[in-house]
Each structure stands twice: as C-alpha cells, then as structure tokens.
Scaffold this active site. Sequence first.
Site, mmCIF file in Angstrom:
data_model
loop_
_atom_site.group_PDB
_atom_site.id
_atom_site.type_symbol
_atom_site.label_atom_id
_atom_site.label_comp_id
_atom_site.label_asym_id
_atom_site.label_seq_id
_atom_site.Cartn_x
_atom_site.Cartn_y
_atom_site.Cartn_z
ATOM 1 N N ASP A 33 0.872 -1.176 0.000
ATOM 2 C CA ASP A 33 0.000 0.000 0.000
ATOM 3 C C ASP A 33 0.914 1.233 0.000
ATOM 4 O OD1 ASP A 33 -1.594 2.186 0.852
ATOM 5 O OD2 ASP A 33 -2.993 0.819 1.839
ATOM 6 N N ASP A 85 2.703 -0.941 -8.457
ATOM 7 C CA ASP A 85 1.902 -0.379 -9.543
ATOM 8 C C ASP A 85 1.739 1.129 -9.328
ATOM 9 O OD1 ASP A 85 0.310 -1.349 -7.178
ATOM 10 O OD2 ASP A 85 -0.980 0.191 -8.059
ATOM 11 N N THR A 133 2.334 -11.564 -8.335
ATOM 12 C CA THR A 133 1.593 -11.750 -7.091
ATOM 13 C C THR A 133 0.099 -11.550 -7.343
ATOM 14 O OG1 THR A 133 1.557 -9.444 -6.389
ATOM 15 C CG2 THR A 133 3.550 -10.702 -5.858
HETATM 16 C C1 LIG Z 1 -1.438 -4.651 -0.996
HETATM 17 S S1 LIG Z 1 -1.032 -6.102 -0.125
HETATM 18 C C2 LIG Z 1 0.124 -6.890 -1.198
HETATM 19 C C3 LIG Z 1 0.263 -8.356 -0.895
HETATM 20 C C4 LIG Z 1 1.225 -9.141 -1.803
HETATM 21 N N1 LIG Z 1 2.578 -8.678 -1.667
HETATM 22 C C5 LIG Z 1 0.778 -9.071 -3.232
HETATM 23 O O1 LIG Z 1 1.453 -8.406 -4.025
HETATM 24 O O2 LIG Z 1 -0.243 -9.688 -3.573
HETATM 25 C C6 LIG Z 1 0.009 -5.474 1.152
HETATM 26 C C7 LIG Z 1 0.306 -6.491 2.258
HETATM 27 O O3 LIG Z 1 1.232 -5.919 3.160
HETATM 28 C C8 LIG Z 1 0.857 -6.262 4.469
HETATM 29 N N2 LIG Z 1 1.400 -5.234 5.361
HETATM 30 C C9 LIG Z 1 1.296 -3.894 5.215
HETATM 31 N N3 LIG Z 1 1.908 -3.251 6.225
HETATM 32 C C10 LIG Z 1 2.420 -4.230 7.029
HETATM 33 C C11 LIG Z 1 3.154 -4.211 8.241
HETATM 34 N N4 LIG Z 1 3.499 -3.067 8.817
HETATM 35 N N5 LIG Z 1 3.496 -5.385 8.791
HETATM 36 C C12 LIG Z 1 3.153 -6.572 8.221
HETATM 37 N N6 LIG Z 1 2.447 -6.647 7.071
HETATM 38 C C13 LIG Z 1 2.090 -5.491 6.477
HETATM 39 C C14 LIG Z 1 -0.655 -6.308 4.447
HETATM 40 O O4 LIG Z 1 -1.166 -7.106 5.492
HETATM 41 C C15 LIG Z 1 -0.923 -6.881 3.066
HETATM 42 O O5 LIG Z 1 -1.071 -8.276 3.072
#
Ligand SMILES: C[S@@+](CC[C@H](N)C(=O)[O-])C[C@H]1O[C@@H](n2cnc3c(N)ncnc32)[C@H](O)[C@@H]1O
Length: 251
Positions: free
Chosen positions: A125, A159, A199
């Site tokens: 994110d 992205d 992913t």
């Molecule tokens: C937008 S998703 C992307 C997931 C994967 N990398 C993909 O490309 O499909 C972002 C992921 O980062 C994890 N995440 C974000 N901040 C985090 C943090 N501080 N500690 C652990 N996980 C985190 C979220 O739980 C989420 O699963």
Amino acid sequence: MPKNKLAKFAEMENLENVFQPKHAEIFRTDHPLKGKWGKQVFHNNHPIVLEIGCGKGEYTVGLGKLYPEKNFIGIDIKGARMWHGAKAALEEHISNAIFLRIYAEMLDSVFAPNEISEIWITFPDPQMAKARKRLTGSRFLSLYKKFLKPNGLIHLKTDSPFLFAYTSALIQNNRLPCYIQTDNLYESEIEDKILGIKTFYELQWLSRGKQIKYIRFSLSENPLLEPDIELEKDDYHSEARYMNPNRPATL
Ligand SMILES: C[S@@+](CC[C@H](N)C(=O)[O-])C[C@H]1O[C@@H](n2cnc3c(N)ncnc32)[C@H](O)[C@@H]1O
C-alpha cells in the site's frame, strides 16, 4: 471448497512452516530464534531473503522454487492470506520457504544484525497520507538496516506512480546505490526470470491496465532523510474497496 478465515487460522497453528510469535515474545524483547533462523529452522547457512508484506506469498514460494540454495521468509500480519503460501510450500515440498506472521515494525526483534541478505517488497500500500507507514520510507529502511547485510539488495515492485516517485526521490536524496529503476517493467529490456513472478495484487493491477514499476537498490551507512518534494497522489484506493467496491473497508 475455499476455507473461511477461522478455519485457516486454526490450521495455521499446526503448519510446520508458519511461525506466529506472541506479542510478548517480540515486543521490546528478542525472539529466541533471533540470529538462529539458519541453524535452527532451515538447518543450513544459506542466505536468507525476506518478502515483506508478502500477502499470499507468491514471491516467497516462487523464489524458493527457483533458488534451492537460498532460504525465504514471507512476512505479513494477515494470516488468512499467508495460509495460501504456507499451504502451497508444503504441498510442493518447498522446504526453503517459510512464513512469519508479525508486524514489520517488529522485524528487529526477530532478526539479528547481518542475518538477512536481501529484501523483496511486493505491491505495498503506498500509504500516501502517512510516510511513516510506507514500507520503503526512511523509518522502515532504517529498521531494515539493523539486520540487512551491507550492500544487501532491496527490491520494490509496485503499480503505484506515487510510491515509485517517492522511493526514487528518497534513493536520490540519500545517494543510495540504485541498480535498476523502471516505470514500465514489462515494456523494458530487463530480462530476469525472477521479475516474471506475479503476485495476487500484481495480477489485479495488470488486469486494470496498470504499468508495473520496479526498483533494485541498497542502503548506505548514512542516516536516511525523507525527500523534501511534493508528489502527485495517484488513484490508489484502500485495497479492499478497490478490489471489491461492495466490501467494507477493513479486511
Ligand atoms: C497490498 S497487499 C500486497 C500483498 C502481496 N505482496 C501481493 O502483491 O499480492 C500489502 C500487504 O502488506 C501487508 N502489510 C502492510 N503493512 C504491514 C506491516 N506493517 N506489517 C506486516 N504486514 C504489512 C498487508 O497485510 C498486506 O497483506
């Protein structure tokens, strides 16, 4: 039949390739495995690579398959997503890929100086409102420095034009070594089988016609500064709402 979250959580408790430390084991204290992942978990001294914010862990599992001579650890806080990667690794007998369910903020409680060779950050994110929460921001990069080997590579796949511009500016501002930087990976000349792994989120963004960006860089010894520039925000919405407009904002 797809499992619901509770069933996945219950199964995760017993998966041998999933580690879910309790808060008290890592909050302001060192986890017993800190500095010992190679010896006690992988039973070798191969380089250890992290995927931070791994979601379903496509990179952790995909890289594990491609590089049996390295170890991979997928990090995320969301267990129901991580379950997919952990199950895939077990079913495909990929013993060099494991999963660790913790907040990334706690990484220095579980990894010792120089324990990690490389870091992947896949489709995080962009956290446009909060630089502190950006996984490529100065706060997190300073944290990674505590356990990443000197010159250890950091890979960002995104992205988001905002996160790409922000990370590029931070790299430039801090004069960090940058090896590859492209705002359109699949139209570039870069050929690397690793970059072909896609992913869950990447596939969603590609299906919406977004261009995939990639940066490969490393850190330096100097303290990191935030870039002092105004960046145009992009149209990234809260992930859950973007994927399914009828779903509530929290997952
Ligand atoms: C937008 S998703 C992307 C997931 C994967 N990398 C993909 O490309 O499909 C972002 C992921 O980062 C994890 N995440 C974000 N901040 C985090 C943090 N501080 N500690 C652990 N996980 C985190 C979220 O739980 C989420 O699963």
